[in-house]
Design a protein around this motif. Sequence first.
Motif, short mmCIF file in Angstrom:
data_model
loop_
_atom_site.label_atom_id
_atom_site.label_comp_id
_atom_site.label_asym_id
_atom_site.label_seq_id
_atom_site.Cartn_x
_atom_site.Cartn_y
_atom_site.Cartn_z
N LEU A 11 -63.93 -31.41 -50.66
CA LEU A 11 -64.06 -29.96 -50.57
C LEU A 11 -64.63 -29.55 -49.21
N GLU A 12 -65.59 -30.32 -48.71
CA GLU A 12 -66.17 -30.00 -47.41
C GLU A 12 -65.14 -30.13 -46.29
N ILE A 13 -64.33 -31.16 -46.33
CA ILE A 13 -63.29 -31.33 -45.30
C ILE A 13 -62.29 -30.19 -45.38
N LEU A 14 -61.87 -29.84 -46.59
CA LEU A 14 -60.92 -28.74 -46.76
C LEU A 14 -61.52 -27.44 -46.25
N ALA A 15 -62.77 -27.15 -46.63
CA ALA A 15 -63.43 -25.93 -46.17
C ALA A 15 -63.58 -25.93 -44.65
N GLY A 16 -63.92 -27.08 -44.07
CA GLY A 16 -64.05 -27.17 -42.62
C GLY A 16 -62.74 -26.93 -41.90
N LEU A 17 -61.65 -27.48 -42.44
CA LEU A 17 -60.33 -27.26 -41.83
C LEU A 17 -59.91 -25.79 -41.92
N ILE A 18 -60.16 -25.17 -43.06
CA ILE A 18 -59.83 -23.74 -43.20
C ILE A 18 -60.69 -22.91 -42.25
N ALA A 19 -61.99 -23.19 -42.22
CA ALA A 19 -62.88 -22.45 -41.32
C ALA A 19 -62.47 -22.66 -39.85
N GLY A 20 -62.13 -23.90 -39.50
CA GLY A 20 -61.70 -24.17 -38.13
C GLY A 20 -60.42 -23.41 -37.78
N GLY A 21 -59.48 -23.35 -38.70
CA GLY A 21 -58.25 -22.59 -38.46
C GLY A 21 -58.52 -21.11 -38.26
N VAL A 22 -59.37 -20.55 -39.10
CA VAL A 22 -59.72 -19.13 -38.96
C VAL A 22 -60.45 -18.88 -37.64
N LEU A 23 -61.38 -19.78 -37.30
CA LEU A 23 -62.10 -19.63 -36.03
C LEU A 23 -61.16 -19.72 -34.83
N LEU A 24 -60.16 -20.60 -34.90
CA LEU A 24 -59.18 -20.69 -33.81
C LEU A 24 -58.39 -19.39 -33.67
N ILE A 31 -66.74 -31.49 -40.17
CA ILE A 31 -65.57 -32.25 -40.63
C ILE A 31 -65.76 -33.73 -40.31
N PHE A 32 -66.25 -34.04 -39.12
CA PHE A 32 -66.47 -35.43 -38.71
C PHE A 32 -67.47 -36.13 -39.63
N GLN A 33 -68.60 -35.46 -39.91
CA GLN A 33 -69.61 -36.05 -40.78
C GLN A 33 -69.07 -36.26 -42.20
N SER A 34 -68.30 -35.32 -42.69
CA SER A 34 -67.71 -35.48 -44.03
C SER A 34 -66.71 -36.63 -44.04
N GLY A 35 -65.95 -36.75 -42.96
CA GLY A 35 -65.01 -37.87 -42.86
C GLY A 35 -65.72 -39.20 -42.82
N LEU A 36 -66.83 -39.28 -42.09
CA LEU A 36 -67.62 -40.51 -42.07
C LEU A 36 -68.17 -40.82 -43.46
N GLY A 37 -68.59 -39.79 -44.16
CA GLY A 37 -69.09 -39.98 -45.52
C GLY A 37 -68.02 -40.53 -46.44
N LEU A 38 -66.78 -40.08 -46.26
CA LEU A 38 -65.68 -40.59 -47.07
C LEU A 38 -65.40 -42.06 -46.78
N ARG A 39 -65.57 -42.45 -45.52
CA ARG A 39 -65.33 -43.85 -45.16
C ARG A 39 -66.39 -44.77 -45.78
N ARG A 40 -67.64 -44.25 -45.89
CA ARG A 40 -68.73 -45.05 -46.42
C ARG A 40 -68.71 -45.12 -47.95
N HIS A 41 -68.41 -44.00 -48.58
CA HIS A 41 -68.39 -43.94 -50.05
C HIS A 41 -67.48 -42.79 -50.47
N ALA A 42 -67.16 -42.75 -51.72
CA ALA A 42 -66.23 -41.75 -52.23
C ALA A 42 -66.85 -40.36 -52.31
N GLY A 43 -68.15 -40.26 -52.29
CA GLY A 43 -68.80 -38.97 -52.41
C GLY A 43 -69.02 -38.61 -53.87
N SER A 44 -69.97 -37.74 -54.09
CA SER A 44 -70.31 -37.38 -55.46
C SER A 44 -69.34 -36.33 -55.99
N PRO A 45 -69.09 -36.37 -57.29
CA PRO A 45 -68.23 -35.33 -57.87
C PRO A 45 -68.93 -33.97 -57.80
N ILE A 46 -68.15 -32.92 -57.72
CA ILE A 46 -68.72 -31.57 -57.66
C ILE A 46 -69.24 -31.22 -59.04
#
Length: 151
Positions: free
Chosen positions: A6-19, A51-66
């Motif tokens: 969800l964080e990566i998706l939100a970051g990509l949407i926010a980045g697109g809007v900011l662009l 987005i980068f930090q969330s991506g690193l978190g995905l590489r280390r572990h699956a992340g907690s469910p929402i």
Amino acid sequence: MRRLHLEILAGLIAGGVLLIFFMQAMGYRGGSGMMPRSVLILALALTAIWIFQSGLGLRRHAGSPIQWNQFAIWRFVALFGGTAIAVMGISTLGYFTSAAIILPLVAMAIGYRRPLPIVIATVAFVAVLFSVFHLLLNIPLPPEAILSIGS
């Protein structure tokens, strides 16, 4: 869905809007475009880090469910709604008046209950805004409901 997804998706949407906003700000002439472009570049950099930090978190572990709860959903709706109302209020009530109304309402909506700190923070924030935009930078802003009382 996992929180990191969800964080990566939100970051990509926010980045697109900011662009999109940045492209719009590129059309501003002279000094009027410096502030929006600077803020948008900073926001884009922070979004990229997010987005980068969330991506690193995905590489280390699956992340907690929402885990959704009513308070978190209400807080999101209050912040989103408060922001929308503030943006609309700027054109009708003015920048400072909107801030003076929206800040305490959003603070109470997200859980702050002590009135004195809310009032102090609101007055201080509006005073800093007024000092920077009106006194220091002498930037014309939309007419103010607060400043037109008694005139």
